[in-house]
Design an enzyme around this catalytic site. Structure first.
Site, mmCIF file in Angstrom:
data_model
loop_
_atom_site.group_PDB
_atom_site.id
_atom_site.type_symbol
_atom_site.label_atom_id
_atom_site.label_comp_id
_atom_site.label_asym_id
_atom_site.label_seq_id
_atom_site.Cartn_x
_atom_site.Cartn_y
_atom_site.Cartn_z
ATOM 1 N N THR A 54 0.413 11.486 8.216
ATOM 2 C CA THR A 54 0.454 10.021 8.150
ATOM 3 C C THR A 54 1.889 9.467 8.103
ATOM 4 O OG1 THR A 54 0.325 10.085 5.736
ATOM 5 C CG2 THR A 54 -1.752 9.911 6.922
ATOM 6 N N CYS A 63 3.340 -15.115 -11.795
ATOM 7 C CA CYS A 63 2.539 -13.949 -12.194
ATOM 8 C C CYS A 63 2.339 -13.970 -13.700
ATOM 9 C CB CYS A 63 3.236 -12.664 -11.762
ATOM 10 S SG CYS A 63 2.234 -11.204 -12.062
#
Ligand SMILES: *[C@@H]1O[C@H](CO)[C@@H](O)[C@H](O)[C@H]1NC(C)=O
Ligand SMILES: *[C@@H]1O[C@H](CO)[C@@H](O)[C@H](O)[C@H]1NC(C)=O
Ligand SMILES: *[C@@H]1O[C@H](CO)[C@@H](O)[C@H](O)[C@H]1NC(C)=O
Ligand SMILES: *[C@@H]1O[C@H](CO)[C@@H](O)[C@H](O)[C@H]1NC(C)=O
Length: 496
Positions: free
Chosen positions: A402, A123
């Protein structure tokens, strides 16, 4: 801002190495397709205006950045996270604490450890960021030549860094003993815990960076065409991968090829049905255990492109080449070690970690808090925040609970690391997470550097970008917690 020249130079070398590397397997046609213009702004996956709208409304983000950002500027990660400003605050506070506040490790060490962690996933965004911070906090420039230049004590972290990043279940109390054993380069337990927290944080953050397509610093020499590589250096090979994935998901999907709207309706329908079934009957303990084992096994087989990627080049050679030429490789030892080899070699035994035997709430939290005071509270708040965060929406629907979906996402990540909650029915994971989403989750959590825009686009096509960023935050935190659980369990075993 100082250091820009150096960064550009590194970047250019890196880009050249990629071009060099990519000459072989690429044909002209693919090269053209890769060079499509990218989304500008903080993320290559999310239209700039969506992020900017959120930021425009959000003066609070600016205050947070002033208070908690180490670099003092609004970087691209922060901009994307500011789509969820409540969470952002927890995130920045805990990150600031581990980088800047009193703690067992000297400041430059902290940044070097961040570099080592981010480099495991190549990264470069995070590596570059912490190279700057390392120098600004008084780090010795020579160390930036690579791992051979750092003190043995820091070098000794390589092993635990590697295991934590890719196969944390292999960490034992012997690894801990080796590091803390009295001797010349021994680590104290508080120092080690600080290091482990940093490592886990930056592995997980690398997942977020790739999973959200965070754009790196612009390179003036490569202003168009190759910028996708900046996001994902495997992009040139990913076209082939993506096709494979797409084909796999079309043929093996439970739901067939449906348009995205009915996909959403079908998901809502399944959530409703699961809720009703739950109220009716519970599966037996044995049945629940079997379902976990099945899901765990299947998760190992989810194709992420790792197995097929660049099939014209033998993988080992490919890895070596990337590693010997790329700029971040100097911070990586044993680059071939990854989650991928583990599953590819048919070594499909992933031991089960029973969550009730070592929970974050009862065990991990108090240990980490005792050895590195207050970090436990900050991490705990962040974990709760991400898990509980909801706007009660799903795409165009409002007023939706959710919880079930958030739990499935979090538990599926833990499942891929072998962690089982005995009160959770893993049948739900299978019902709720479609194949393309599983591919995305596995890629982002296990080999984030291979994430592509196409993977990001191909799941939940009706959902808002902010909802997908929320998914990413859940994946990131679930991954971080999984790493911490394994490391802290090993430390507990060492202590008892
Ligand atoms: C390392 O071991 C020495 C004894 O050899 C001890 O004095 C020292 O405190 C230890 N250092 C750390 C950081 O634990
Ligand atoms: C954020 O991304 C943009 C590209 O859209 C880039 O120009 C900028 O340098 C990046 N910022 C940072 C801090 O990396
Ligand atoms: C995917 O399927 C399409 C159409 O069936 C085919 O043309 C393509 O070659 C397949 N791609 C891969 C990588 O298998
Ligand atoms: C998270 O949500 C649950 C249920 O909505 C609630 O009971 C709990 O108190 C919340 N926790 C936090 C820390 O907000």
């Amino acid at each position: 801002v100082g250091g820009g020249g150096g960064r550009y130079r590194h970047w250019t070398n890196f880009m050249l190495s990629i071009r060099e590397h990519c000459k072989g397997p690429l044909n002209q046609e693919k090269r053209i397709r890769v060079s499509q213009p990218l989304t500008r702004g903080p993320s290559a996956f999310i239209p700039e205006k969506e992020v900017m709208q959120a930021n425009g409304l959000n003066e609070r983000t600016n205050l947070l950045v002033e208070e908690y950002s180490t670099s003092g500027r609004l970087d691209n990660i922060t901009q994307v996270m500011s789509l969820h400003s409540q969470y952002l605050e927890s995130f920045l506070r805990s990150q600031f604490y581990m980088l800047r506040m009193d703690g067992p490790l000297p400041l430059p060490y902290r940044h070097y450890i961040a570099i080592m962690a981010a480099a495991r996933h190549q990264c470069s965004y995070l590596v570059n960021m912490h190279v700057d911070e390392f120098l600004k906090t008084g780090g010795i420039a020579e160390w930036l030549n690579g791992l051979e230049y750092i003190p043995q004590r820091l070098k000794n972290l390589n092993e635990i860094n590697k295991l934590l990043a890719h196969r944390p279940w292999l960490i034992t109390k012997e690894h801990i003993q080796k590091l803390v054993k009295t001797g010349e380069n021994n680590w104290s337990l508080p120092e080690l815990v600080h290091a482990v927290v940093l490592l886990a944080h930056y592995h997980a953050l690398a997942s977020f960076v790739f999973g959200s397509g965070i754009n790196p610093e612009r390179d003036p020499d490569t202003s168009n065409g190759f910028r996708l590589i900046a996001v994902n250096k495997f992009c040139v090979c990913d076209l082939a991968n993506d096709n494979n994935i797409e084909n796999a998901s079309l043929t093996s999907s439970n739901f067939g090829f449906v348009d995205s709207l009915s996909e959403l309706e079908a998901l809502m329908e399944r959530m409703k049905r699961l809720q009703e079934e739950k109220e009716e009957e519970e599966a037996s303990q044995e049945e629940m255990a079997t379902r976990f084992e099945k899901e765990k096994k299947e998760s190992l087989l989810v194709v992420t492109g790792a197995d097929t990627f660049c099939s014209s080049v033998p993988n080992a050679a490919f890895d070596d080449e990337i590693v010997s030429t790329s700029d971040v490789s100097r911070y990586v030892e044993d680059p071939g070690f990854g989650y991928k080899d583990f599953a590819r070699r048919g070594e499909e035994h992933l031991p089960t970690f029973r969550a009730q035997d070592y929970t974050w709430e009862n065990h991990g939290f108090s240990l980490v808090n005792r050895l590195y005071s207050d970090i436990g509270h900050l991490l705990d708040e962040k974990f709760r925040m991400v898990y509980n965060l909801t706007y009660n929406t799903m795409a165009t629907h409002e007023g939706v609970d959710t919880t079930m979906l958030r739990r499935a996402l979090f538990n599926y990540v833990h499942c891929m690391f072998g962690i089982r909650y005995d009160d959770y029915d893993y049948g739900e994971v299978n019902q709720l997470l479609e194949r393309s989403l599983k591919v995305y989750i596995k890629t982002v959590t296990c080999y984030p550097e291979r994430t592509t825009k196409r993977m990001y686009d191909s799941y939940w096509r009706q959902f808002k970008h902010s909802e997908k960023v929320h998914v990413n935050l859940l994946l990131m935190e679930a991954r971080m917690q999984a790493e911490l659980l394994y490391a802290l369990r090993a430390i507990t075993r060492h202590l008892t």
